[in-house]
Design a protein around this motif. Structure first.
Motif, short mmCIF file in Angstrom:
data_model
loop_
_atom_site.label_atom_id
_atom_site.label_comp_id
_atom_site.label_asym_id
_atom_site.label_seq_id
_atom_site.Cartn_x
_atom_site.Cartn_y
_atom_site.Cartn_z
N CYS A 4 93.43 122.21 9.99
CA CYS A 4 93.31 121.35 11.02
C CYS A 4 93.25 119.87 10.85
O CYS A 4 93.13 119.44 9.60
N TRP A 5 93.34 119.03 11.71
CA TRP A 5 93.35 117.45 11.48
C TRP A 5 92.24 116.95 12.00
O TRP A 5 91.47 117.38 13.32
N ARG A 41 96.93 119.15 16.12
CA ARG A 41 98.21 118.44 15.75
C ARG A 41 97.88 117.14 15.40
O ARG A 41 97.00 116.40 15.87
N GLN A 42 98.84 116.76 14.25
CA GLN A 42 98.38 115.45 13.74
C GLN A 42 98.62 114.38 14.74
O GLN A 42 97.93 113.29 14.51
N ARG A 43 99.62 114.18 15.62
CA ARG A 43 99.82 113.17 16.39
C ARG A 43 98.65 112.99 17.29
O ARG A 43 98.32 112.05 17.39
N GLU A 46 96.03 111.47 15.41
CA GLU A 46 96.45 110.03 15.01
C GLU A 46 95.93 108.97 16.29
O GLU A 46 95.71 107.91 16.06
N ARG A 61 91.40 107.32 10.01
CA ARG A 61 92.67 107.96 9.72
C ARG A 61 92.81 109.44 10.14
O ARG A 61 91.73 110.11 10.28
N ALA A 62 93.85 109.91 10.57
CA ALA A 62 93.93 111.52 10.68
C ALA A 62 94.32 111.98 9.40
O ALA A 62 95.13 111.82 8.68
N GLU A 64 94.34 115.82 7.23
CA GLU A 64 94.52 117.29 7.49
C GLU A 64 93.50 117.97 6.52
O GLU A 64 93.25 117.51 5.21
#
Length: 75
Positions: A4-5, A41-43, A46, A61-62, A64
């Motif tokens: 996960c992020w 989700r990464q987005r 972010e 920062r994002a 993982e």
């Protein structure tokens, strides 16, 4: 493993400070990676990192992270 992020804070030298976004509503922090707010989700992470840069300043920062499914959190 479950991936996960997380939204993580970094020093100007690029080292993790060990602080993570705990709650996206109150912009609270935690040093406990297992208690950090997880994003699928990464987005999304972010976007929340941008929110943290505005609210808390610093280099958010994002990132993982992988969590071992066989381990109980906070052990």
């Amino acid at each position: 493993m479950t991936y996960c992020w997380l939204v993580e804070n970094f020093t100007p030298e690029g080292q993790s400070t060990g602080l993570y976004m705990a709650c996206q509503v109150n912009m609270t922090l935690t040093a406990d990676v297992n208690a950090a707010r997880r994003f699928r989700r990464q987005r999304t992470a972010e976007f929340r990192a941008m929110d943290m840069r505005e609210a808390r300043r610093g280099d958010w920062r994002a990132v993982e992270h992988g969590f071992d499914d066989g381990k109980t959190p906070n052990v």
